[in-house]
Design a protein around this motif. Structure first.
Motif, PDB file in Angstrom:
ATOM      1  N   PHE A 103    -104.505  20.048  17.395  1.00  0.00           N
ATOM      2  CA  PHE A 103    -104.743  18.638  17.086  1.00  0.00           C
ATOM      3  C   PHE A 103    -106.221  18.295  17.234  1.00  0.00           C
ATOM      4  O   PHE A 103    -106.820  17.620  16.383  1.00  0.00           O
ATOM      5  CB  PHE A 103    -103.885  17.764  18.004  1.00  0.00           C
ATOM      6  N   GLY A 104    -106.816  18.753  18.314  1.00  0.00           N
ATOM      7  CA  GLY A 104    -108.239  18.514  18.521  1.00  0.00           C
ATOM      8  C   GLY A 104    -109.085  19.155  17.436  1.00  0.00           C
ATOM      9  O   GLY A 104    -110.060  18.556  16.951  1.00  0.00           O
ATOM     10  N   LEU A 105    -108.713  20.368  17.039  1.00  0.00           N
ATOM     11  CA  LEU A 105    -109.433  21.058  15.968  1.00  0.00           C
ATOM     12  C   LEU A 105    -109.297  20.289  14.653  1.00  0.00           C
ATOM     13  O   LEU A 105    -110.277  20.146  13.906  1.00  0.00           O
ATOM     14  CB  LEU A 105    -108.890  22.478  15.808  1.00  0.00           C
ATOM     15  N   GLY A 106    -108.097  19.785  14.382  1.00  0.00           N
ATOM     16  CA  GLY A 106    -107.875  19.017  13.158  1.00  0.00           C
ATOM     17  C   GLY A 106    -108.727  17.757  13.113  1.00  0.00           C
ATOM     18  O   GLY A 106    -109.322  17.433  12.071  1.00  0.00           O
ATOM     19  N   ILE A 107    -108.812  17.047  14.233  1.00  0.00           N
ATOM     20  CA  ILE A 107    -109.658  15.846  14.297  1.00  0.00           C
ATOM     21  C   ILE A 107    -111.122  16.224  14.100  1.00  0.00           C
ATOM     22  O   ILE A 107    -111.866  15.556  13.357  1.00  0.00           O
ATOM     23  CB  ILE A 107    -109.485  15.126  15.653  1.00  0.00           C
ATOM     24  N   GLY A 108    -111.544  17.309  14.747  1.00  0.00           N
ATOM     25  CA  GLY A 108    -112.927  17.744  14.625  1.00  0.00           C
ATOM     26  C   GLY A 108    -113.294  18.105  13.190  1.00  0.00           C
ATOM     27  O   GLY A 108    -114.375  17.745  12.701  1.00  0.00           O
ATOM     28  N   PRO A 137    -110.295  18.561   4.810  1.00  0.00           N
ATOM     29  CA  PRO A 137    -109.838  18.720   6.194  1.00  0.00           C
ATOM     30  C   PRO A 137    -108.563  17.962   6.528  1.00  0.00           C
ATOM     31  O   PRO A 137    -107.835  18.349   7.437  1.00  0.00           O
ATOM     32  CB  PRO A 137    -111.025  18.195   7.013  1.00  0.00           C
ATOM     33  N   SER A 138    -108.300  16.862   5.829  1.00  0.00           N
ATOM     34  CA  SER A 138    -107.108  16.072   6.143  1.00  0.00           C
ATOM     35  C   SER A 138    -105.828  16.877   5.948  1.00  0.00           C
ATOM     36  O   SER A 138    -104.809  16.588   6.586  1.00  0.00           O
ATOM     37  CB  SER A 138    -107.063  14.806   5.288  1.00  0.00           C
ATOM     38  N   GLU A 139    -105.856  17.902   5.074  1.00  0.00           N
ATOM     39  CA  GLU A 139    -104.669  18.736   4.892  1.00  0.00           C
ATOM     40  C   GLU A 139    -104.390  19.557   6.140  1.00  0.00           C
ATOM     41  O   GLU A 139    -103.240  19.713   6.561  1.00  0.00           O
ATOM     42  CB  GLU A 139    -104.845  19.644   3.671  1.00  0.00           C
ATOM     43  N   ALA A 140    -105.439  20.093   6.737  1.00  0.00           N
ATOM     44  CA  ALA A 140    -105.270  20.818   7.995  1.00  0.00           C
ATOM     45  C   ALA A 140    -104.841  19.875   9.110  1.00  0.00           C
ATOM     46  O   ALA A 140    -104.045  20.241   9.991  1.00  0.00           O
ATOM     47  CB  ALA A 140    -106.574  21.528   8.369  1.00  0.00           C
ATOM     48  N   LEU A 141    -105.340  18.636   9.064  1.00  0.00           N
ATOM     49  CA  LEU A 141    -104.974  17.654  10.084  1.00  0.00           C
ATOM     50  C   LEU A 141    -103.491  17.293   9.992  1.00  0.00           C
ATOM     51  O   LEU A 141    -102.845  17.035  11.015  1.00  0.00           O
ATOM     52  CB  LEU A 141    -105.847  16.410   9.944  1.00  0.00           C
ATOM     53  N   ALA A 175    -101.441   9.127  16.734  1.00  0.00           N
ATOM     54  CA  ALA A 175    -101.357   8.932  15.284  1.00  0.00           C
ATOM     55  C   ALA A 175    -102.423   7.963  14.790  1.00  0.00           C
ATOM     56  O   ALA A 175    -102.976   8.147  13.691  1.00  0.00           O
ATOM     57  CB  ALA A 175     -99.965   8.422  14.907  1.00  0.00           C
ATOM     58  N   ILE A 176    -102.718   6.943  15.589  1.00  0.00           N
ATOM     59  CA  ILE A 176    -103.729   5.960  15.176  1.00  0.00           C
ATOM     60  C   ILE A 176    -105.095   6.629  15.028  1.00  0.00           C
ATOM     61  O   ILE A 176    -105.841   6.358  14.070  1.00  0.00           O
ATOM     62  CB  ILE A 176    -103.790   4.797  16.174  1.00  0.00           C
ATOM     63  N   ILE A 177    -105.432   7.532  15.944  1.00  0.00           N
ATOM     64  CA  ILE A 177    -106.708   8.248  15.835  1.00  0.00           C
ATOM     65  C   ILE A 177    -106.722   9.131  14.600  1.00  0.00           C
ATOM     66  O   ILE A 177    -107.683   9.132  13.817  1.00  0.00           O
ATOM     67  CB  ILE A 177    -106.964   9.081  17.107  1.00  0.00           C
ATOM     68  N   ALA A 178    -105.646   9.911  14.406  1.00  0.00           N
ATOM     69  CA  ALA A 178    -105.589  10.838  13.275  1.00  0.00           C
ATOM     70  C   ALA A 178    -105.664  10.090  11.946  1.00  0.00           C
ATOM     71  O   ALA A 178    -106.419  10.471  11.034  1.00  0.00           O
ATOM     72  CB  ALA A 178    -104.307  11.666  13.347  1.00  0.00           C
ATOM     73  N   LEU A 179    -104.879   9.040  11.815  1.00  0.00           N
ATOM     74  CA  LEU A 179    -104.893   8.265  10.573  1.00  0.00           C
ATOM     75  C   LEU A 179    -106.198   7.492  10.425  1.00  0.00           C
ATOM     76  O   LEU A 179    -106.694   7.311   9.304  1.00  0.00           O
ATOM     77  CB  LEU A 179    -103.709   7.300  10.536  1.00  0.00           C
ATOM     78  N   ILE A 193     -99.240   9.189   3.469  1.00  0.00           N
ATOM     79  CA  ILE A 193     -98.438  10.411   3.605  1.00  0.00           C
ATOM     80  C   ILE A 193     -98.406  10.855   5.063  1.00  0.00           C
ATOM     81  O   ILE A 193     -97.357  11.253   5.588  1.00  0.00           O
ATOM     82  CB  ILE A 193     -99.007  11.536   2.719  1.00  0.00           C
ATOM     83  N   MET A 194     -99.543  10.792   5.743  1.00  0.00           N
ATOM     84  CA  MET A 194     -99.592  11.172   7.152  1.00  0.00           C
ATOM     85  C   MET A 194     -98.746  10.240   8.006  1.00  0.00           C
ATOM     86  O   MET A 194     -98.069  10.680   8.949  1.00  0.00           O
ATOM     87  CB  MET A 194    -101.040  11.178   7.637  1.00  0.00           C
ATOM     88  N   ALA A 195     -98.765   8.942   7.688  1.00  0.00           N
ATOM     89  CA  ALA A 195     -97.938   7.988   8.428  1.00  0.00           C
ATOM     90  C   ALA A 195     -96.457   8.299   8.224  1.00  0.00           C
ATOM     91  O   ALA A 195     -95.662   8.248   9.175  1.00  0.00           O
ATOM     92  CB  ALA A 195     -98.252   6.564   7.973  1.00  0.00           C
ATOM     93  N   ALA A 196     -96.085   8.629   6.996  1.00  0.00           N
ATOM     94  CA  ALA A 196     -94.687   8.995   6.716  1.00  0.00           C
ATOM     95  C   ALA A 196     -94.308  10.271   7.454  1.00  0.00           C
ATOM     96  O   ALA A 196     -93.186  10.397   7.975  1.00  0.00           O
ATOM     97  CB  ALA A 196     -94.495   9.173   5.213  1.00  0.00           C
ATOM     98  N   LEU A 197     -95.243  11.207   7.531  1.00  0.00           N
ATOM     99  CA  LEU A 197     -95.011  12.463   8.271  1.00  0.00           C
ATOM    100  C   LEU A 197     -94.709  12.168   9.738  1.00  0.00           C
ATOM    101  O   LEU A 197     -93.748  12.712  10.308  1.00  0.00           O
ATOM    102  CB  LEU A 197     -96.253  13.329   8.109  1.00  0.00           C
TER     103      LEU A 197
END
Length: 398
Positions: A103-108, A137-141, A175-179, A193-197
């Motif tokens: 998760f941290g890597l995805g945000i980075g 990068p959002s796909e990896a996230l 989720a709020i940080i990621a989105l 799509i990420m919110a639905a996920l």
């Protein structure tokens, strides 16, 4: 093994390692897992054929030859399929153990879009370029997020039933940080799509209806805010609702997509014979590849794609039921909503049910990061399925 034996057989240890690796990568005899592999490879193979057809003209005009886009997608498939197999071979404990790190890597990685490596596509700053390689990068996230949500839900299971423990940290702040980092790049389609996920992972993972309701309401209000605060998004929404008639502007892509579908009829004009791909339809090999499928292969080809995604839904739902714990149910459910949900959102956009959102057709559209992320996600699902099968065998032996 003694030192003397090791000296006589210096290649035995590497050979044993290869045998163990082969055993980990074997598909096995589970019919549901075999069905998942089969559907996935059919979608990828079909996608390669359609990318070849839909990208040939734009590739040629970009001085890449008729096969430029196709060979690029083949390379990503050749990378993604082995990664899927490796992900499938990993024990479930691996994904649980490294969920926070992923998760941290995805945000980075997502934050890199705001560095000099990042650049915009169609107004969305959601891409990076390193040398001659571009990535999203959002796909990896997405992948990191669904694994992280599952791991957190598994860890906090004893506290479920209390809303604050169900919301924290899955929704607030996770989720709020990621989105949020994706939304900073103005890519609302990917954020939805990420919110639905996340919502799918929460639902299949067994969150309470009260928490799901609060989350859904908050998400809906956020979407309304971001649509109303953007003139471009409002224009697209009004265009879809029939409030504009800007054929040469904002309505161009949606109109030509519908024309391409209509031109295919029942049997299509034939593979490779699309007219829309001759620079009439933007993103013909990406967001609007379904329009090219409908034009070249007709209603039959379009329905084949729909049937394959329905079959993928059925298989994944079976795996949700079989998952041995909350982590497995949440992750498989989240991946299901991600891949199949995004597929039907893409199709709904092309046929005019939804306004243009800018999301590709998973496993079929061109795009290396998206293809690799989806294949690895399916590998994680298979890892969970194999873990459930082993657990059932152990129970049976007892």
């Amino acid at each position: 093994m003694s030192a003397r034996t090791s000296e006589r057989e210096p290649g035995r240890a590497p050979a044993q390692a290869l045998i163990r690796l082969g055993g980990m990568l074997r598909i096995g005899s589970d019919r549901t897992v075999i069905a998942l592999y089969t559907i996935t490879l059919l979608l990828v193979g079909f996608g390669l054929i359609m990318v070849l057809s839909s990208s040939s003209i734009t590739s040629y005009l970009a001085d890449q030859g008729f096969f430029g886009g196709f060979w690029r997608q083949v390379i990503f498939a050749v990378i993604g399929i082995p990664l899927m197999l490796v992900a499938a071979a990993m024990p479930v404990s691996f994904w649980k153990r490294y969920a926070w790190a992923l998760f941290g890597l995805g945000i980075g990685l997502q934050l890199l879009v705001f560095t000099p490596l990042g650049f915009e596509v169609a107004g969305n700053r959601n891409w990076i370029q390193l040398g001659g390689v571009t990535a999203q990068p959002s796909e990896a996230l997405k992948l990191a997020l669904v694994v992280w949500v599952g791991a957190v839900m598994q860890r906090k299971e004893p506290l479920f039933g209390q809303m604050r423990h169900e919301l924290i940290p899955v929704v607030i702040p996770g989720a709020i940080i990621a989105l949020g980092v994706v939304m900073l790049g103005k890519d609302l389609g990917t954020v939805m799509i990420m919110a639905a996920l996340v919502f799918g992972a929460m639902y299949f993972g067994g969150m309470s209806w009260k928490t799901l309701g609060v989350t859904a309401l908050g998400g809906a209000l956020a979407v309304v805010f971001f649509v109303l605060s953007s003139p471009n998004r409002m224009a697209r929404l009004l265009s879809h609702a029939g409030g504009t008639d800007d054929y040469s502007g904002i309505d161009w892509q949606a109109t030509h997509g519908l024309w391409a579908l209509a031109g295919g009829g029942f049997f299509g004009v034939g593979l490779g014979n699309s007219k829309a791909k001759w620079s009439w339809l933007p993103a013909a090999d990406n967001d609007y590849i379904f329009a090219i499928i409908g034009e070249e292969l007709g209603l039959i080809g379009a329905l084949l794609v729909v049937v394959l995604f329905i079959a993928l839904t059925v298989v994944m739902l079976r795996l949700v039921v079989r998952a041995r714990d909350r982590f497995g149910r949440a992750v498989v459910g989240g991946v299901l909503v991600w891949i199949v949900g995004q597929a039907f959102v893409n199709i709904a956009v092309v046929v005019g049910v939804l306004p243009v959102l800018g999301v590709p057709l998973p496993l079929i559209s061109s795009g290396g990061t998206a293809l690799i992320a989806c294949l690895i996600a399916i590998g994680v699902v298979i890892s969970i399925a194999r873990d459930a099968a082993r657990h059932q065998e152990e129970i049976g032996l007892e």
